[in-house]
Design an enzyme around this catalytic site. Structure first.
Site, PDB file in Angstrom:
ATOM      1  N   CYS A   1       1.125  -1.429  -0.111  1.00  0.00           N
ATOM      2  CA  CYS A   1      -0.110  -0.086   0.205  1.00  0.00           C
ATOM      3  C   CYS A   1       1.004   1.314  -0.312  1.00  0.00           C
ATOM      4  O   CYS A   1       1.312   1.666   1.074  1.00  0.00           O
ATOM      5  CB  CYS A   1      -0.987   0.307   1.453  1.00  0.00           C
ATOM      6  SG  CYS A   1      -2.378   1.772   1.094  1.00  0.00           S
TER       7      CYS A   1
ATOM      8  N   CYS B   1      -0.455   3.729   2.902  1.00  0.00           N
ATOM      9  CA  CYS B   1      -0.274   3.401   3.899  1.00  0.00           C
ATOM     10  C   CYS B   1       1.344   4.261   4.449  1.00  0.00           C
ATOM     11  O   CYS B   1       1.367   4.679   4.843  1.00  0.00           O
ATOM     12  CB  CYS B   1      -0.511   2.547   4.092  1.00  0.00           C
ATOM     13  SG  CYS B   1      -2.507   1.638   2.882  1.00  0.00           S
ATOM     14  N   ASP B   2       2.194   3.061   3.650  1.00  0.00           N
ATOM     15  CA  ASP B   2       3.749   3.557   3.981  1.00  0.00           C
ATOM     16  C   ASP B   2       4.694   3.923   2.876  1.00  0.00           C
ATOM     17  O   ASP B   2       5.746   4.120   3.378  1.00  0.00           O
ATOM     18  CB  ASP B   2       3.880   2.028   3.536  1.00  0.00           C
ATOM     19  CG  ASP B   2       3.078   1.174   4.472  1.00  0.00           C
ATOM     20  OD1 ASP B   2       2.740   1.388   5.624  1.00  0.00           O
ATOM     21  OD2 ASP B   2       3.162   0.171   4.144  1.00  0.00           O
TER      22      ASP B   2
END
Ligand code: NAP
Length: 299
Positions: A129, A132-133
């Site tokens: 992701c 997200c990261d």
């Protein structure tokens, strides 16, 4: 007993909940992870009619609020089984619930590449992701594996925060929309590594480089990256429900455009076998599934 239980709170499931509740039916929706499903992780959605640009998270919240506005209830719990009884269904999650109709909007999850030690690399530089990261790799070099919309969108997102982004794709052309490809080609810090497959990732203790192989020349090379973003497609989350759903060999539900398995059982969204999996086709499916469920309940 509820009229309709919806399993899955992605765009398909939330749309089904909106339509079911708006038709005056009692609707209970279960979501085991994040409302909005995969779209909740999308940094920017630009192809949902009515919104020139909206974050996936914001769109997810809007869909959930809209369903609740019409009276749908939701529970954050994973459904583990569905069984059919005489004229109703038992849905087991944190406890047992019953409904006259069930809509499966199970979605998909990211595929794994199968490189050695893949699971152990999660948290050491491997991610599924980018939104997200990605921030963990600010100013660093990263690689995105894949050639679909997710890979190209991830690469574009990462190119704004990382120093350099490699897109490693196994063919010489992309599956992703032209517009995304053209934008990636224009970015100075995106390098396309075509006809190439990922062989391994070197982590000591975090990822320092990946090895790739050009499938045409057979040449192997190393890319010095700290982040490795896997965007090679999805697996349908249908396995637990194979006793009530007809699945193909990939695990997608074999059901037609009417989203109807049989009276009382409906399937919508990315978990359904179909050609085009998009946010708009997921919401269209949710509409069809709920409308068919309402028709059945009223008949
Ligand atoms: P996808 O379209 O299935 O693309 C997967 C990519 O990974 C393909 O390029 C494929 O290569 C490659 N691939 C598959 N297995 C591989 C392996 N083992 N090793 C290396 N490469 C591999 O998946 P996706 O990009 O996640 O998209 C899923 C669906 O969601 C699509 O329908 C997409 O359009 C949609 N989506 C929509 C949005 C949006 O609406 N904003 C955003 C993201 C995704 P080949 O091309 O050679 O098969």
């Amino acid at each position: 007993m509820k009229d309709i239980i919806v399993i899955g709170g992605g765009p398909a499931g939330l749309t089904a909940a909106i339509y079911g509740a708006r038709s005056g039916k009692s609707v209970l929706l279960f979501e085991g992870k994040a409302y909005g499903g995969q779209i909740s992780k999308s940094h920017k959605v630009e192809n949902y009619p009515g919104f020139e640009e909206i974050s996936g998270f914001e769109l997810s919240v809007k869909l959930k609020n809209q369903a609740e506005l019409f009276g749908a209830e939701s529970i954050s719990a994973k459904v583990i089984s569905v069984t059919e009884n005489e004229g109703f269904f038992t849905v087991t999650a944190d406890k047992e619930y019953t409904a006259k109709a069930v809509i499966f909007a199970l979605g998909t999850e990211p595929k794994k590449s199968g490189i050695e030690g893949e699971d152990s690399l999660i948290g050491k530089g491997l991610s599924y992701c980018a939104t997200c990261d990605g921030n963990f790799f600010r100013g660093k070099d990263v690689a995105v594996i894949g050639g679909g919309n997710t890979a190209l969108q991830d690469a574009l997102y990462l190119s704004d925060i990382c120093k350099k982004v490699y897109i490693v794709h196994r063919r010489d052309s992309f599956r992703a929309e032209k517009n995304l490809v053209q934008r990636a080609e224009k970015k100075e810090n995106i390098e396309l590594v075509m006809n190439s497959v990922l062989l391994s990732a070197e982590a000591s203790p975090v990822i320092k480089s990946i090895a790739v192989e050009n499938k045409i020349s057979g040449e192997k090379s190393e890319l010095a990256v700290n982040g490795l973003f896997m965007a090679i497609g999805q697996t349908p989350l249908t396995a637990e429900f194979s006793s009530v759903l007809p699945l193909d060999s990939y695990g997608y539900v074999e059901v037609g455009e009417d989203c109807t398995v049989k009276d009382g059982i409906y399937v919508c969204g990315d978990c359904r076998k179909k050609d085009i999996r998009q946010l708009t086709t997921a919401t269209a499916d949710g509409t069809v599934a709920a409308t068919k469920a309402v028709e059945f309940l009223d008949s």
